[in-house]
Design a protein around this motif. Structure first.
Motif, PDB file in Angstrom:
ATOM      1  N   GLY A  54       0.799  -1.238   0.000  1.00  0.00           N
ATOM      2  CA  GLY A  54       0.000   0.000   0.000  1.00  0.00           C
ATOM      3  C   GLY A  54       0.822   1.273   0.000  1.00  0.00           C
ATOM      4  N   ALA A  55       2.117   1.156  -0.171  1.00  0.00           N
ATOM      5  CA  ALA A  55       2.973   2.350  -0.222  1.00  0.00           C
ATOM      6  C   ALA A  55       2.853   3.034  -1.587  1.00  0.00           C
ATOM      7  CB  ALA A  55       4.424   1.962   0.074  1.00  0.00           C
ATOM      8  N   THR A  56       3.667   4.060  -1.781  1.00  0.00           N
ATOM      9  CA  THR A  56       3.581   4.938  -2.952  1.00  0.00           C
ATOM     10  C   THR A  56       4.756   4.664  -3.878  1.00  0.00           C
ATOM     11  OG1 THR A  56       2.503   6.601  -1.583  1.00  0.00           O
ATOM     12  CG2 THR A  56       3.530   7.391  -3.621  1.00  0.00           C
ATOM     13  N   ASP A 335       7.356   5.911   1.311  1.00  0.00           N
ATOM     14  CA  ASP A 335       6.264   5.787   2.285  1.00  0.00           C
ATOM     15  C   ASP A 335       6.418   6.892   3.327  1.00  0.00           C
ATOM     16  OD1 ASP A 335       4.001   4.681   3.462  1.00  0.00           O
ATOM     17  OD2 ASP A 335       5.095   3.074   4.493  1.00  0.00           O
ATOM     18  N   ALA A 336       5.380   7.052   4.136  1.00  0.00           N
ATOM     19  CA  ALA A 336       5.526   7.927   5.297  1.00  0.00           C
ATOM     20  C   ALA A 336       6.665   7.379   6.159  1.00  0.00           C
ATOM     21  CB  ALA A 336       4.226   7.948   6.095  1.00  0.00           C
ATOM     22  N   PRO A 337       7.488   8.275   6.702  1.00  0.00           N
ATOM     23  CA  PRO A 337       8.552   7.791   7.585  1.00  0.00           C
ATOM     24  C   PRO A 337       7.961   7.385   8.934  1.00  0.00           C
ATOM     25  CG  PRO A 337       8.527  10.184   7.585  1.00  0.00           C
ATOM     26  CD  PRO A 337       7.467   9.750   6.601  1.00  0.00           C
ATOM     27  N   ASP A 344       0.905   8.621   4.344  1.00  0.00           N
ATOM     28  CA  ASP A 344       1.658   8.064   3.212  1.00  0.00           C
ATOM     29  C   ASP A 344       2.713   9.080   2.767  1.00  0.00           C
ATOM     30  OD1 ASP A 344       0.284  10.006   1.797  1.00  0.00           O
ATOM     31  OD2 ASP A 344      -0.982   8.591   0.696  1.00  0.00           O
ATOM     32  N   ALA A 345       3.438   8.724   1.709  1.00  0.00           N
ATOM     33  CA  ALA A 345       4.565   9.563   1.295  1.00  0.00           C
ATOM     34  C   ALA A 345       4.105  10.938   0.821  1.00  0.00           C
ATOM     35  CB  ALA A 345       5.357   8.867   0.196  1.00  0.00           C
ATOM     36  N   PRO A 355       9.963  11.785   3.336  1.00  0.00           N
ATOM     37  CA  PRO A 355       9.489  10.404   3.284  1.00  0.00           C
ATOM     38  C   PRO A 355      10.624   9.394   3.401  1.00  0.00           C
ATOM     39  CG  PRO A 355       8.565  11.690   1.492  1.00  0.00           C
ATOM     40  CD  PRO A 355       9.643  12.519   2.121  1.00  0.00           C
ATOM     41  N   ALA A 356      10.223   8.155   3.632  1.00  0.00           N
ATOM     42  CA  ALA A 356      11.161   7.038   3.627  1.00  0.00           C
ATOM     43  C   ALA A 356      11.328   6.530   2.205  1.00  0.00           C
ATOM     44  CB  ALA A 356      10.604   5.910   4.493  1.00  0.00           C
ATOM     45  N   VAL A 357      12.593   6.299   1.813  1.00  0.00           N
ATOM     46  CA  VAL A 357      12.847   5.584   0.558  1.00  0.00           C
ATOM     47  C   VAL A 357      13.018   4.118   0.946  1.00  0.00           C
ATOM     48  CG1 VAL A 357      14.452   5.231  -1.358  1.00  0.00           C
ATOM     49  CG2 VAL A 357      13.945   7.557  -0.576  1.00  0.00           C
TER      50      VAL A 357
END
Ligand SMILES: [Zn+2]
Length: 385
Positions: A54-56, A335-337, A344-345, A355-357
């Motif tokens: 469900g991430a971006t 994604d959201a960190p 979300d991102a 955001p988190a990579v």
């Protein structure tokens, strides 16, 4: 080679400023190119699967403003592996704005021409950690001729580095050389704002209007910002893209982004880091500027992403930066960190978080499945096969 399926995508931010969100939850890659964006009906037989939970997914970031020299080393801050560190901040393509940090950089026409060709050819043969570095941005010096630009273009050089940080300071000379360069397909950048290092000048709208570059560099300062009315004149009186960078004034980054959005010209906004520089090496610089443009400039996060991806690719004619069939499969799962108030991102960008990579893919190959530089993602994201 390099076939890949990415499933369970929550949001697909395409990087296309005209259509920044795509429908569907699956991306299929074949032979290193994006085959489809949507339902994944053509995914049969592909062994490598990323489940984003469900991430971006966004395109790999294209840093419009870097100062490489040779190899994965910057003399500016005496650091090794800075390009690898930027991959861990989501950067998969870099454009040079000049190689002024070469120790003993020559300033005669033969020397600057040789350096541009060398830097271009060297990075054409070398991709540090897979990152596509387009280098060899000639810095203008008195005495360069029309034939010199033709010779450089024939040798592969496509970039004129920031005008204003090298020997040519006079707008008439700069404009004449810019025309020669553009006539052979080179993209021209002009430094704007206050001086970056001793010897570079203060450059405002008059200079940009006279020279007519393809891009007005760091309109939020590199490091010192132009007055906003100069940026408005550049938008009004030229066709140039306007760039915002990490190595600048944070407030002005938001102000420029809001101005460009107000004018309905977000296709002209491009993002870079302007690094390595005096402010250092900035592995998360691109992500942070996307966040500033969105959170401080009020630009929808998916459009801010496009300014850091598809807009840069469009300016340079690169087949990256947009998630659509036929493009080189350079993309990120973000994604959201962990700990963010955002879900979300894109939400993280919108509130000013980085955001988190989670995963970076270049040409369909997974280059990293855990960033050492961003926080971890909220969602469980897996790679199998
Ligand atoms: Zn500059």
């Amino acid at each position: 080679m390099s076939d890949l399926v990415i499933r369970n995508i929550g949001t697909i931010a395409t990087g296309d400023i005209a259509a920044p969100i795509a429908n569907g939850d699956t991306i299929v890659v074949r032979d290193g190119l994006i085959a489809s964006v949507g339902d994944g009906a053509d995914a049969e037989g592909i062994a490598t699967v990323i489940d984003t939970g469900g991430a971006t997914v966004i395109p790999g970031l294209c840093d419009n403003h870097t100062h490489p020299v040779l190899g994965d080393y910057t003399p500016r801050q005496q650091q090794l592996d800075w390009i690898d560190s930027y991959l861990h901040g989501g950067v998969t393509t870099m454009l040079s704005a000049g190689e002024p940090h070469l120790p003993g950089r020559p300033t005669d026409p033969a020397g600057v021409k040789a350096l541009a060709i060398l830097a271009h050819r060297s990075f054409a043969n070398l991709r540090p950690s897979g990152v596509k570095v387009h280098a060899g941005a000639v810095l203008l010096e008195e005495g360069l001729t029309e034939a010199d630009f033709a010779e450089m273009a024939a040798a592969g050089v496509t970039l004129v580095g920031e005008i204003g940080i090298s020997g040519v300071k006079d707008p008439d000379t700069a404009a004449r050389m810019a025309r020669w360069a553009q006539a052979v397909g080179m993209k021209v950048m002009v430094h704007t704002g206050g001086a970056s290092i001793p010897g570079s000048g203060i450059i405002g709208a008059d200079f940009v209007v006279a020279v007519r570059p393809d891009v007005a560099a760091h309109t939020n300062g590199g490091p010192t910002a132009l007055p906003l009315d100069h940026v408005e004149r550049i938008l009004q009186e030229t066709d140039a893209r306007v760039e915002v960078v990490h190595n600048g004034n944070v407030k002005a980054a938001g102000d420029v982004a809001a101005l460009v959005a107000r004018r309905g010209e977000l296709h002209r906004l491009v993002i870079g880091t302007d690094s390595p520089a005096g402010s250092g090496v900035q592995p998360l610089g691109m992500l942070r500027v996307v966040s500033w443009v969105s959170a401080l400039g009020g630009v929808e996060p998916e459009r801010a992403v496009a300014a850091a991806t598809g807009n840069v690719a469009a300016m340079h004619g690169l087949n990256v930066g947009i998630l659509e069939p036929g493009r080189e499969a350079d993309l990120l799962v973000v994604d959201a960190p962990l700990g963010s108030q955002a879900g979300d991102a894109l939400g993280a960008f919108a509130i000013g978080d980085t955001p988190a990579v989670a995963i970076a893919v270049i040409d369909g190959s997974v280059r990293l499945s855990k960033s050492r530089n961003t926080p971890p993602p909220v969602r469980p994201i897996s790679v199998s096969g």
